[in-house]
Scaffold this active site. Structure first.
Site, PDB file in Angstrom:
ATOM      1  N   LYS A 172       0.719  -1.173  -0.021  1.00 16.13           N
ATOM      2  CA  LYS A 172      -0.284  -0.086  -0.004  1.00 16.13           C
ATOM      3  C   LYS A 172       0.804   1.236  -0.001  1.00 16.13           C
ATOM      4  CE  LYS A 172      -4.040  -2.232   0.546  1.00 16.13           C
ATOM      5  NZ  LYS A 172      -3.777  -3.559   1.162  1.00 16.13           N
TER       6      LYS A 172
HETATM    7  C1  PLP Z   1      -4.558  -4.745   0.482  1.00 16.33           C
HETATM    8  C2  PLP Z   1      -3.717  -6.092   0.588  1.00 16.33           C
HETATM    9  C3  PLP Z   1      -3.796  -6.914  -0.223  1.00 16.33           C
HETATM   10  C4  PLP Z   1      -5.062  -7.041  -1.076  1.00 16.33           C
HETATM   11  O1  PLP Z   1      -4.900  -5.874  -2.265  1.00 16.33           O
HETATM   12  P1  PLP Z   1      -6.048  -5.580  -2.987  1.00 16.33           P
HETATM   13  O2  PLP Z   1      -5.976  -4.372  -3.890  1.00 16.33           O
HETATM   14  O3  PLP Z   1      -7.277  -5.114  -1.831  1.00 16.33           O
HETATM   15  O4  PLP Z   1      -6.825  -6.584  -3.683  1.00 16.33           O
HETATM   16  C5  PLP Z   1      -2.971  -8.155  -0.315  1.00 16.33           C
HETATM   17  N1  PLP Z   1      -1.867  -8.245   0.617  1.00 16.33           N
HETATM   18  C6  PLP Z   1      -1.763  -7.207   1.253  1.00 16.33           C
HETATM   19  C7  PLP Z   1      -0.522  -7.279   2.366  1.00 16.33           C
HETATM   20  C8  PLP Z   1      -2.583  -6.157   1.539  1.00 16.33           C
HETATM   21  O5  PLP Z   1      -2.432  -5.222   2.425  1.00 16.33           O
END
Ligand code: PLP
Length: 465
Positions: A112
């Site tokens: 993120k």
């Molecule tokens: C948010 C997240 C995901 C999922 O990603 P999306 O874009 O919501 O499908 C997978 N792994 C981790 C560690 C995350 O923080």
């Protein structure tokens, strides 16, 4: 470049407005009016270039003339200066045909950060131009919140409220959010699930007059800039492995379908992606939808990969919109029906077009744990439970052709989930200094019920509106 709503009933807006907006007024999500297309030469030219340069080149296609290229490059340079690898998102070979794309070298150790660090700079740019203050409300399944606190904490023109499901995220995830001393940040433990938090956020956007009263914005992957920023590493990874001459496949651990949709976007922009494996944990609504054509909400189960404990995947709406050939009214009908009945039957033609690129795989808790162990024994790599879900799916399905390189998106550092890694692989993760420091800092948390009126009043109060 202009942005239109997936529900076809909101006016088209420019890039900066889309960055600031979040949800469109008709309840839809913004998408580019046309997909920018890169030539094969332009893609080939990304090889060996620094990540921020590729980022600026790609973002320029989404921004159009809204932001001068020099400013984009400066934002990208600043956004990625704090990453601990100069490649920003390095590849690591796992087996002869499989690579991990490490997306977790940013300040909060999850992917993120990649988009959020850039989004913070885009916000500053847009808000300075417009002289506004934003209220960002963020619903988090654990990692978005920390990344948002890290990126937006201390910004003068932004206030941030993070809603997270109480007791349903890891301690390290929680502390990344709650130990911030910034006064423009509030963390709310909601008595409910992530889906409750996300539903409240969407309702805030649809509450009469409320978005305008507090100047509401969203940093969840409903925000187009998140998706745009996430297309960049699909390009850098694919080019490093031989694209555009050679196609590449990806396996993506999926919750809200933002990361997987960024792969779709990269393909639309001309990147030769052979296949995207959509890997879910036992909350497998998206994987089942691709397998069976029936998108049907179930109860949320708590798993080792809490960032994917999601049943209502907001970016599924963008995929649906594309699959029904951008029919806004049909998308609107389907999403409203889903809100009432919890089910969408995907029309056969649309399902066929989804399956041209995507394969869905649900991975059990036992298989996730087993994959952490086997990956460690076979390659020496400790992987986090989210990455393990994708590695398991990748080894079950693979690329269409054996010679196609398969890139598994590694979305979090194992130190973010040390309990799960220890329980599965019997190994203690070496904690980076950034995690060790968190334990000593005091936490600030407000606790609220999963109730729209209560949270609305809380946000209004914090925004001073
Ligand atoms: C948010 C997240 C995901 C999922 O990603 P999306 O874009 O919501 O499908 C997978 N792994 C981790 C560690 C995350 O923080």
């Amino acid at each position: 470049m202009r942005y239109i709503s997936t529900r076809g009933e909101a006016p088209a807006i420019g890039f900066l407005d889309a960055v600031l907006a979040g949800l469109a007024p008709d309840g839809g999500l913004y998408v580019p009016e046309v997909w920018p297309l890169l030539t094969q030469d332009e893609i080939a030219d990304f090889a060996g270039r620094p990540y921020p340069e590729v980022c600026a080149a790609i973002l320029a296609r989404f921004a159009g003339d809204a932001i001068p290229h020099v400013d984009l490059l400066e934002m990208a340079n600043e956004a990625y200066a704090g990453f601990t690898r100069s490649a920003v998102t390095p590849l690591r070979q796992l087996s002869p045909s499989t690579w991990l794309l490490e997306l977790f070298h940013g300040p909060t150790l999850a992917f993120k950060d990649v988009a959020m660090q850039l989004l913070a700079r885009l916000y500053e740019h847009a808000l300075t131009a417009k002289g506004q203050t934003l209220t960002v409300v963020c619903a988090t399944s654990g990692d978005t919140g920390g990344a948002a606190v890290e990126a937006l904490g201390g910004l003068k023109s932004v206030r941030l409220v993070v809603l997270f499901p109480d007791g349903k995220i890891s301690e390290v995830q929680r502390r990344f959010m709650t130990t911030s001393a910034r006064d423009n940040v509030r963390c709310v433990a909601v008595d409910g699930t992530f889906d409750d938090c996300q539903a409240i956020l969407k309702s805030l956007f649809q509450a009469q007059g409320f978005p305008q009263a507090v100047n509401l914005a969203a940093v969840n992957s409903i925000n187009w800039a998140r998706i745009a920023a996430q297309t960049v590493y699909y390009f850098t990874a694919a080019v490093a492995l031989g694209a555009p001459q050679r196609p590449v496949s990806f396996a993506v651990p999926t919750g809200n379908f933002g990361d997987a949709f960024a792969g779709f976007a990269a393909q639309r922009m001309g990147l030769p992606i052979e296949r995207i494996i959509v890997a879910t944990n036992s909350n497998d609504i998206v994987a089942r939808a691709i397998e069976t054509g029936r998108y049907a909400r179930g109860p949320v189960a708590q798993t080792q990969s809490p960032a994917m404990d999601i049943q209502v995947s907001s970016n599924f709406e963008r995929l649906y919109f594309e699959a029904v050939e951008r029919e806004g009214l049909e998308t609107s009908r389907a999403m409203r029906a889903f809100a009432e009945s919890g089910v969408i039957e995907i029309p056969p033609k649309a399902l066929g077009s989804i399956r041209e690129l995507f394969v869905g795989v649900g991975v059990s808790e036992a298989e996730t744990a087993k994959t952490m162990v086997s990956t460690f024994h076979e390659s020496g790599e400790l992987i986090d439970p989210h990455t393990a879900v994708a590695v398991a799916a990748a080894s079950r399905i693979g690329s269409k052709r054996r010679q196609t390189p398969l890139v598994v998106l590694s979305t979090a550092h194992p130190a973010k989930f040390p309990e799960a890694v220890r329980a599965a692989a019997g190994v203690d993760v070496t904690l980076p200094n950034s995690v060790r420091g968190l334990v000593k800092k005091p936490e600030r948390i407000d606790r609220l019920p999963a109730d729209l009126a209560t949270i609305k009043a809380y946000v209004r109060d914090f925004a001073g509106a």
